[in-house]
Design an enzyme around this catalytic site. Structure first.
Site, short mmCIF file in Angstrom:
data_model
loop_
_atom_site.label_atom_id
_atom_site.label_comp_id
_atom_site.label_asym_id
_atom_site.label_seq_id
_atom_site.Cartn_x
_atom_site.Cartn_y
_atom_site.Cartn_z
N ASP A 1 -56.58 -87.11 -34.51
CA ASP A 1 -57.00 -85.84 -35.08
C ASP A 1 -58.47 -85.54 -34.77
O ASP A 1 -59.18 -86.36 -34.20
CB ASP A 1 -56.75 -85.83 -36.60
CG ASP A 1 -57.25 -87.10 -37.25
OD1 ASP A 1 -58.42 -87.45 -37.01
OD2 ASP A 1 -56.46 -87.78 -37.96
N ASN B 1 -57.12 -90.18 -40.67
CA ASN B 1 -56.55 -90.17 -42.03
C ASN B 1 -55.29 -91.02 -42.16
O ASN B 1 -54.54 -90.89 -43.11
CB ASN B 1 -56.29 -88.73 -42.49
CG ASN B 1 -55.26 -88.05 -41.60
OD1 ASN B 1 -54.92 -88.56 -40.53
ND2 ASN B 1 -54.74 -86.91 -42.04
N ASP C 1 -58.59 -76.57 -24.68
CA ASP C 1 -57.51 -76.03 -23.86
C ASP C 1 -57.21 -74.60 -24.30
O ASP C 1 -57.10 -74.32 -25.49
CB ASP C 1 -56.25 -76.87 -24.05
CG ASP C 1 -55.85 -77.61 -22.80
OD1 ASP C 1 -55.51 -76.94 -21.81
OD2 ASP C 1 -55.87 -78.86 -22.81
N ASP D 1 -55.00 -73.80 -19.20
CA ASP D 1 -53.74 -74.44 -18.90
C ASP D 1 -52.88 -73.57 -17.97
O ASP D 1 -52.75 -72.37 -18.18
CB ASP D 1 -53.00 -74.64 -20.24
CG ASP D 1 -51.74 -75.45 -20.09
OD1 ASP D 1 -51.85 -76.65 -19.82
OD2 ASP D 1 -50.65 -74.88 -20.25
N ASP E 1 -57.06 -91.74 -34.99
CA ASP E 1 -56.49 -91.18 -36.21
C ASP E 1 -57.45 -91.46 -37.38
O ASP E 1 -57.70 -92.62 -37.70
CB ASP E 1 -55.13 -91.85 -36.44
CG ASP E 1 -54.51 -91.47 -37.76
OD1 ASP E 1 -54.89 -90.42 -38.33
OD2 ASP E 1 -53.62 -92.22 -38.23
N GLU F 1 -56.44 -74.92 -14.46
CA GLU F 1 -55.51 -75.93 -13.93
C GLU F 1 -54.65 -75.24 -12.88
O GLU F 1 -53.89 -74.34 -13.19
CB GLU F 1 -54.62 -76.49 -15.04
CG GLU F 1 -53.69 -77.55 -14.51
CD GLU F 1 -52.40 -77.69 -15.30
OE1 GLU F 1 -51.75 -78.74 -15.20
OE2 GLU F 1 -52.02 -76.74 -16.02
N HIS G 1 -53.73 -86.10 -18.60
CA HIS G 1 -52.63 -86.48 -19.50
C HIS G 1 -51.25 -86.21 -18.90
O HIS G 1 -50.25 -86.43 -19.56
CB HIS G 1 -52.78 -85.72 -20.82
CG HIS G 1 -52.64 -84.25 -20.62
ND1 HIS G 1 -53.60 -83.50 -19.96
CD2 HIS G 1 -51.64 -83.39 -20.93
CE1 HIS G 1 -53.20 -82.24 -19.88
NE2 HIS G 1 -52.02 -82.14 -20.48
N ASP G 2 -51.20 -85.72 -17.68
CA ASP G 2 -49.91 -85.45 -17.02
C ASP G 2 -49.61 -86.46 -15.91
O ASP G 2 -48.69 -86.25 -15.12
CB ASP G 2 -49.92 -84.05 -16.40
CG ASP G 2 -50.01 -82.95 -17.45
OD1 ASP G 2 -49.51 -83.16 -18.57
OD2 ASP G 2 -50.60 -81.90 -17.15
N ASP H 1 -52.32 -91.20 -40.75
CA ASP H 1 -50.93 -90.75 -40.72
C ASP H 1 -50.29 -91.07 -39.36
O ASP H 1 -49.18 -90.63 -39.07
CB ASP H 1 -50.83 -89.24 -41.02
CG ASP H 1 -51.56 -88.40 -39.99
OD1 ASP H 1 -52.20 -88.97 -39.08
OD2 ASP H 1 -51.50 -87.15 -40.09
C1 GLC Z 1 -50.11 -78.05 -18.22
C2 GLC Z 1 -50.46 -79.19 -19.15
C3 GLC Z 1 -49.22 -79.92 -19.50
C4 GLC Z 1 -48.28 -78.97 -20.21
C5 GLC Z 1 -48.03 -77.72 -19.37
C6 GLC Z 1 -47.43 -76.65 -20.20
O1 GLC Z 1 -49.59 -78.50 -17.01
O2 GLC Z 1 -51.42 -80.00 -18.56
O3 GLC Z 1 -49.44 -81.05 -20.29
O4 GLC Z 1 -47.07 -79.62 -20.44
O5 GLC Z 1 -49.22 -77.19 -18.83
O6 GLC Z 1 -48.34 -76.16 -21.12
CA CA Z 2 -54.30 -88.18 -38.39
#
Ligand code: GLC
Ligand code: CA
Length: 567
Positions: free
Chosen positions: A31, A25, A100, A205, A23, A262, A338-339, A27
């Site tokens: 970012d 700034n 993405d 995605d 981050d 993906e 991240h999933d 908040d």
């Molecule tokens: C993909 C992303 C996931 C998101 C989903 C819907 O699987 O990796 O994080 O929730 O698509 O966009």
């Molecule tokens: Ca920020």
């Protein structure tokens, strides 16, 4: 074609979950300028390609994957100028940037959907997928019994026009209708816009879901769920390759970019080759998930039971994908995104963070493909100790919780225990940069949890430590990129040895050089006997006194070695 040198085949990638990375700034939200501040760090780690999760205008139902304007940067993440500056500074130091591209759906607050739901004759109606409810036993139900990835039905009733729209993720993420050429054209414009701005490609995605079964008939799966998780109804269907070819011809082929789809929904190597094969593939590579589930976390019921890795299964998955795609398509190498839960908690051992973490890095990143590190993996971040449903942020977890009909408190507890092990929220905790308040992420309270161990497990503590996991990651990528080994690591053949050994993962890479990678996946000593190999050199090891003879060698817990051997 396979051997043709390309920047993206030789790149070392790193995934940034924007909201939790840095981050700038104060908040409390990560970012774009935060990424800019950390470019020197990424450079030092050896990274040459970053993937940034969505920064577009979004109501944040799914932390940015629900987009209400594809052309605008969400003010929480920065501005268009911030992107331009980030691209420039990254490019100046040899780091490429992919972003993405969310093709499957928009936010329900996107003006197309706001319009579409107004009436059946609206100009944008056909941008989305609509169907009438079904009458069963005198009662109206959804058009089909198909489940959503985020719990519940994949249909949502829209009262105003008395029809259902399809949403395979959350109800705030209506699915776009790719049968409509207007939609394809609009989305091609979006792609062009960002490519013209200078991004080096896309992680696409949910690309596997652009085609939908034409027939709205119930799934005949018979799970206990009210809605059936029959992903084949909207995954990897042939028609989507036509859509993607159109994108390739009209857009992708006009740029020197990389496109990584993906591909969930259980794609096979054959399907991966249809996506990314040299001959006809519309994309450059695809992420599949096969290697993400080789342990027992789905079966565990209480905290006294421990996570056990099923190495034989994992080895089979690696063998299948490395061999079947070799010379046919390109592929990424990644442990998690991240999933997923954190690697250290999933396949590693938090009590032996350096040894198990360096073993996992060695096992993965010397195969062929393009490595993608997920933020925090390089310092051995573990899962967050979630105890209560209110601690989760993920809309998928919340929906699943609401859709579960718990019969007892015990059942509910089990749900929370299992969710804590598997949840995507584990990967989304705040990046631990140093031991200061809020872990050096921000001066204000972050939007999400900071890991309780951030004071000891953080980037600053590991950066100058020659024996840290972070330093080991640097060595892995230095070696992978170094001459004269680069071409063998990037393009060489792959062969697994001792395939049936449940404790050791061993493979050979061969081109100009011959490389033998040996990893002991567990906390016990094991003997390995490979006398036919004559060691020329130890290229990397996570113990300082590794042996150079391969006859009846005792491997120590998590011992991992990269040897150059005689050809
Ligand atoms: C993909 C992303 C996931 C998101 C989903 C819907 O699987 O990796 O994080 O929730 O698509 O966009
Ligand atoms: Ca920020």
């Amino acid at each position: 074609m396979f051997y043709q040198r390309k920047w993206w085949k030789e790149a070392i990638g790193y995934q940034i979950y924007l909201k939790s990375f840095k981050d700038s700034n104060n908040d409390g939200i990560g970012d774009l300028n935060g990424i800019r501040e950390k470019l020197p760090y990424l450079k030092e780690l050896g990274i040459t390609l970053i993937w940034i999760t969505p920064f577009y205008l979004s109501p944040m139902d799914d932390n940015g994957y629900d987009i209400s304007d594809f052309y605008q940067v969400d003010p929480a993440f920065g501005s268009l100028d911030d992107i331009k500056n980030l691209l420039k500074e990254a490019h100046d130091i040899g780091i490429r940037v992919i972003v993405d591209f969310v093709m499957n759906h928009t936010s329900d607050e996107h003006h197309w959907f706001v319009e579409a739901r107004k009436s059946k004759s609206n100009k944008y109606r056909d941008y989305y997928l609509w169907a009438k409810g079904k009458i069963v036993d005198g009662k109206e139900v959804e058009p089909t019994n198909w489940a959503s990835f985020f719990g519940g039905s994949c249909w949502e009733k829209d009262e105003l026009t008395d029809e259902y729209y399809m949403k395979i993720f959350s109800k705030k993420m209506p699915d776009l209708n790719y049968r409509n050429p207007e939609v394809r054209k609009e989305m091609q414009e979006v792609a062009k816009y960002w490519l013209d701005l200078g991004v080096d490609g896309f992680r696409i995605d949910a690309v596997a879901h652009l085609g939908r079964s034409e027939e709205l008939i119930d799934s005949n799966l018979k799970t206990d769920n009210k809605y059936q998780p029959d992903w084949r109804k909207f995954s990897n269907l042939p028609v989507l390759f036509d859509y993607l070819k159109e994108f390739k011809e009209n857009v992708f082929d006009h740029y020197e970019i990389v496109t990584i789809g993906e591909v969930g929904g259980d794609a096979s190597p054959k399907e991966a080759i249809a996506y990314a094969g040299y001959k006809n593939g519309p994309l450059k590579m695809v992420f599949n998930f096969d290697h993400c589930w080789s342990n027992n976390v789905w079966q565990l019921e209480k905290s006294s039971e421990t996570v056990k890795v099923d190495l034989l299964n994992l080895k089979q998955v690696f063998d299948k994908w490395q061999r079947k795609q070799y010379q046919k398509a390109w592929a990424p190498l990644y442990w998690l995104n991240h999933d997923h839960p954190r690697l250290m908690s999933h396949y590693g051992n938090p009590q032996k963070r350096f040894l198990s973490g360096s073993m996992l890095a060695t096992a993965l990143y010397f195969m062929w493909g393009t490595p993608f590190v997920y933020q925090g993996e390089e310092i051995g971040t573990t899962n967050y100790p979630f105890k209560d449903i209110r601690e989760f942020n993920d809309v998928g977890v919340k929906n699943s919780y609401e859709n579960s009909l718990f019969k007892s408190l015990e059942e509910e507890k089990k749900f929370i225990f299992q969710t804590a092990l598997k949840s995507r929220d584990n990967a989304r905790t705040i990046m631990s940069w140093n031991a200061s308040k809020y872990g050096g992420f921000s001066q204000s309270e972050p939007w999400f949890h900071l890991h309780p161990d951030y004071r000891s497990v953080n980037v600053a503590a590991q950066l100058d430590d020659p024996d840290s996991l972070l330093t080991y990651y640097k060595k892995v990528f230095e070696l992978r990129k170094s001459e004269p080994y680069l071409s063998t690591f990037v393009y060489g053949s792959y062969q697994q040895l001792l395939k049936r050994n449940p404790h050791l993962y061993i493979y050979l890479r061969e081109k100009e050089k011959k490389i033998l990678v040996i990893t002991n996946f567990f906390d016990q000593e094991r003997v390995v006997n490979l006398p036919r190999f004559k060691v020329k050199k130890i290229l990397l090891s996570n113990y300082s006194d590794t042996r150079t003879i391969l006859a009846n060698v005792l491997l120590r817990p998590y011992e991992s070695i990269v040897y150059e051997v005689e050809k």
